[in-house]
Design a protein around this motif. Structure first.
Motif, PDB file in Angstrom:
ATOM      1  N   ASP A  92       0.348  -0.685   0.426  1.00 10.46           N
ATOM      2  CA  ASP A  92       0.233   0.048   0.196  1.00 10.46           C
ATOM      3  C   ASP A  92       0.944   1.041  -0.338  1.00 10.46           C
ATOM      4  N   LYS A  93       0.211   2.684   0.202  1.00  5.29           N
ATOM      5  CA  LYS A  93       1.037   3.774  -0.560  1.00  5.29           C
ATOM      6  C   LYS A  93       2.065   3.903   0.497  1.00  5.29           C
ATOM      7  N   TRP A  94       1.897   3.842   1.877  1.00  6.61           N
ATOM      8  CA  TRP A  94       3.002   3.321   3.186  1.00  6.61           C
ATOM      9  C   TRP A  94       3.978   2.182   3.879  1.00  6.61           C
ATOM     10  N   GLY A  95       3.485   1.434   3.587  1.00  2.00           N
ATOM     11  CA  GLY A  95       3.833   0.418   4.501  1.00  2.00           C
ATOM     12  C   GLY A  95       4.689   0.196   4.635  1.00  2.00           C
ATOM     13  N   LEU A  96       5.042  -0.489   3.299  1.00  4.73           N
ATOM     14  CA  LEU A  96       6.507  -1.381   3.002  1.00  4.73           C
ATOM     15  C   LEU A  96       7.397  -0.730   3.076  1.00  4.73           C
ATOM     16  N   TRP A  97       7.248   0.669   2.360  1.00 10.75           N
ATOM     17  CA  TRP A  97       8.300   1.747   2.525  1.00 10.75           C
ATOM     18  C   TRP A  97       8.735   1.888   4.281  1.00 10.75           C
ATOM     19  N   VAL A  98       7.377   2.281   5.445  1.00 10.53           N
ATOM     20  CA  VAL A  98       7.614   2.342   6.226  1.00 10.53           C
ATOM     21  C   VAL A  98       8.634   2.001   7.423  1.00 10.53           C
ATOM     22  N   LEU A  99       8.447   0.139   7.038  1.00 10.57           N
ATOM     23  CA  LEU A  99       8.525  -0.945   7.334  1.00 10.57           C
ATOM     24  C   LEU A  99      10.163  -1.162   6.671  1.00 10.57           C
ATOM     25  N   SER A 100      10.344  -0.662   5.353  1.00  6.56           N
ATOM     26  CA  SER A 100      11.626  -0.970   4.435  1.00  6.56           C
ATOM     27  C   SER A 100      12.756   0.003   5.373  1.00  6.56           C
ATOM     28  N   GLU A 101      12.388   0.901   5.844  1.00  5.26           N
ATOM     29  CA  GLU A 101      13.070   2.308   6.755  1.00  5.26           C
ATOM     30  C   GLU A 101      13.385   1.833   7.967  1.00  5.26           C
ATOM     31  N   LEU A 102      12.950   0.953   8.837  1.00  6.85           N
ATOM     32  CA  LEU A 102      13.296   0.519  10.139  1.00  6.85           C
ATOM     33  C   LEU A 102      13.335  -1.048  10.272  1.00  6.85           C
ATOM     34  N   SER A 103      13.511  -1.852   8.838  1.00  4.69           N
ATOM     35  CA  SER A 103      14.317  -3.286   8.710  1.00  4.69           C
ATOM     36  C   SER A 103      15.751  -2.786   7.910  1.00  4.69           C
ATOM     37  N   GLU A 104      15.870  -1.749   7.956  1.00  2.00           N
ATOM     38  CA  GLU A 104      17.511  -1.391   7.283  1.00  2.00           C
ATOM     39  C   GLU A 104      18.488  -0.159   8.724  1.00  2.00           C
ATOM     40  N   ASP A 105      17.305   0.450   9.062  1.00  2.93           N
ATOM     41  CA  ASP A 105      18.163   1.686   9.838  1.00  2.93           C
ATOM     42  C   ASP A 105      17.490   1.712  11.362  1.00  2.93           C
ATOM     43  N   GLY A 106      17.831   0.350  11.474  1.00  2.00           N
ATOM     44  CA  GLY A 106      17.385   0.230  13.185  1.00  2.00           C
ATOM     45  C   GLY A 106      16.644   0.921  13.478  1.00  2.00           C
ATOM     46  N   PRO A 107      16.219   0.984  14.810  1.00  3.22           N
ATOM     47  CA  PRO A 107      15.100   1.972  15.749  1.00  3.22           C
ATOM     48  C   PRO A 107      14.990   3.237  14.904  1.00  3.22           C
ATOM     49  N   LEU A 108      13.773   3.924  14.565  1.00  2.79           N
ATOM     50  CA  LEU A 108      14.041   5.390  14.717  1.00  2.79           C
ATOM     51  C   LEU A 108      12.306   5.956  15.198  1.00  2.79           C
ATOM     52  N   ARG A 109      13.463   7.075  14.870  1.00  2.00           N
ATOM     53  CA  ARG A 109      11.460   7.686  16.512  1.00  2.00           C
ATOM     54  C   ARG A 109      10.784   8.394  15.563  1.00  2.00           C
ATOM     55  N   PHE A 110       9.904   8.668  15.648  1.00  2.00           N
ATOM     56  CA  PHE A 110       8.522   9.197  14.511  1.00  2.00           C
ATOM     57  C   PHE A 110       8.857  10.368  13.381  1.00  2.00           C
ATOM     58  N   SER A 111       9.621  11.261  14.158  1.00  2.00           N
ATOM     59  CA  SER A 111      10.356  12.525  13.266  1.00  2.00           C
ATOM     60  C   SER A 111      10.918  11.739  12.577  1.00  2.00           C
ATOM     61  N   ARG A 112      11.775  10.780  12.967  1.00  2.00           N
ATOM     62  CA  ARG A 112      12.905  10.685  11.498  1.00  2.00           C
ATOM     63  C   ARG A 112      12.416   9.998  10.339  1.00  2.00           C
ATOM     64  N   LEU A 113      12.089   9.174  11.196  1.00  3.51           N
ATOM     65  CA  LEU A 113      10.295   8.122   9.624  1.00  3.51           C
ATOM     66  C   LEU A 113       9.942   9.740   9.069  1.00  3.51           C
ATOM     67  N   LEU A 114       9.072  10.261   9.491  1.00  2.00           N
ATOM     68  CA  LEU A 114       8.730  11.245   8.857  1.00  2.00           C
ATOM     69  C   LEU A 114       9.496  12.101   7.727  1.00  2.00           C
ATOM     70  N   GLU A 115      10.689  12.664   8.301  1.00  2.00           N
ATOM     71  CA  GLU A 115      11.701  12.829   7.240  1.00  2.00           C
ATOM     72  C   GLU A 115      11.784  11.968   6.141  1.00  2.00           C
ATOM     73  N   ARG A 116      12.197  10.920   6.797  1.00  4.77           N
ATOM     74  CA  ARG A 116      12.636   9.622   5.487  1.00  4.77           C
ATOM     75  C   ARG A 116      11.684   9.470   4.636  1.00  4.77           C
ATOM     76  N   VAL A 117       9.913   8.845   5.057  1.00  6.43           N
ATOM     77  CA  VAL A 117       9.254   8.626   3.989  1.00  6.43           C
ATOM     78  C   VAL A 117       8.883  10.126   3.712  1.00  6.43           C
ATOM     79  N   ASP A 118      10.077  10.569   2.092  1.00  6.60           N
ATOM     80  CA  ASP A 118       8.894  11.699   2.097  1.00  6.60           C
ATOM     81  C   ASP A 118       7.265  12.312   1.988  1.00  6.60           C
ATOM     82  N   ARG A 119       7.228  13.159   1.877  1.00  5.58           N
ATOM     83  CA  ARG A 119       5.525  13.552   1.454  1.00  5.58           C
ATOM     84  C   ARG A 119       5.121  13.195   2.188  1.00  5.58           C
ATOM     85  N   ILE A 120       4.620  12.396   3.360  1.00  7.71           N
ATOM     86  CA  ILE A 120       3.671  11.642   4.169  1.00  7.71           C
ATOM     87  C   ILE A 120       3.969  12.298   5.181  1.00  7.71           C
TER      88      ILE A 120
END
Lengths: 138, 138
Positions: free
Chosen positions: A34-62
């Motif tokens: 779906d639009k974001w699920g895999l992307w978010v999970l992918s980021e977390l799977s690659e770069d250890g734990p991430l904070r909410f705000s980090r994810l907000l930056e990494r997953v562009d335009r979410i």
DNA sequence: CTGTATCCTCTACGATACTG
DNA sequence: CAGTATCGTAGAGGATACAG
């Protein structure tokens, strides 16, 4: 509920599942692409734990709303963990679970395949669009 | 495929793609797991060519409109072929292309994995729902 | 910082009726 | 039979404002 079931259909492992189970499998798999699920999970799977705000930056335009919703879904399905750190300002870490990483690992070949086949899709679309264009010159 | 990384799963092939390409991959993959795309393609991949009306029966609860739209998308992406037989009444056969079958073949392991892990998802949800329920007795 | 709540838009989808 | 056209509804998702 499958009263007069479709009988012995094909050797499709999916068809041996109840409608309810099928729906669940479909639901979980849907979240992967779906639009974001895999992307978010992918980021977390690659770069250890991430904070909410980090994810907000990494997953562009979410948007915040969508990120929150996505994370809740992933958490509910046991794909990510949510850890609150009581401090000021408050901080929350998200991380992929083994199940989540396993999912990513199983999706990966699919991405590779899709990327490899990308030229096929591009040309297929070009052909289709060209043909429909000449049939419907507007 | 290419001497794939020795255990470095942090290699994200997606990040080397342009935004445009990424969007395309995402789009194609999305069609696989959207409400009907994968299901329709799966039916065609398993049981040779099928007519429009057969598909309408097999893909339970799909509407004519959605089936038409889904088939058009699949056709555009080169995943199925559409063959009109000029007779009365008119007849149209749909069939999976090699590319379409290849896609199904690559999705299959994912289904198997999901089915295998289904208990994990069920319990994860139960735990999550129970915990949120006690926090919000509403 | 990490959310939740509200509004608003856009799209997907089903139901129905109609055409070649 | 195989669509197309139109309508109406429901949900996803962005923007913004507010809260813990």
């Amino acid at each position: 509920m499958d009263g007069a079931s479709d009988g012995d259909r094909h050797d499709d492992p999916c068809s041996v599942l109840s409608d309810e189970r099928q729906a669940l499998v479909r639901e979980v798999l849907a979240r992967m692409v779906d639009k974001w699920g895999l992307w978010v999970l992918s980021e977390l799977s690659e770069d250890g734990p991430l904070r909410f705000s980090r994810l907000l930056e990494r997953v562009d335009r979410i948007s915040q709303k969508s990120l929150t919703a996505t994370l809740r879904q992933l958490e509910r399905d046991g794909l990510v963990t949510r850890t609150m750190v009581a401090q000021v300002p408050i901080r929350v870490d998200y991380a992929a679970t083994p199940l989540g990483r396993s999912l990513i690992d199983h999706v990966h070949p699919l991405w590779l395949w899709a990327i490899e086949r990308l030229p096929d899709f591009v040309s297929a679309r070009a052909i289709y669009d060209a043909r429909t264009a000449e049939q419907q010159p507007s």
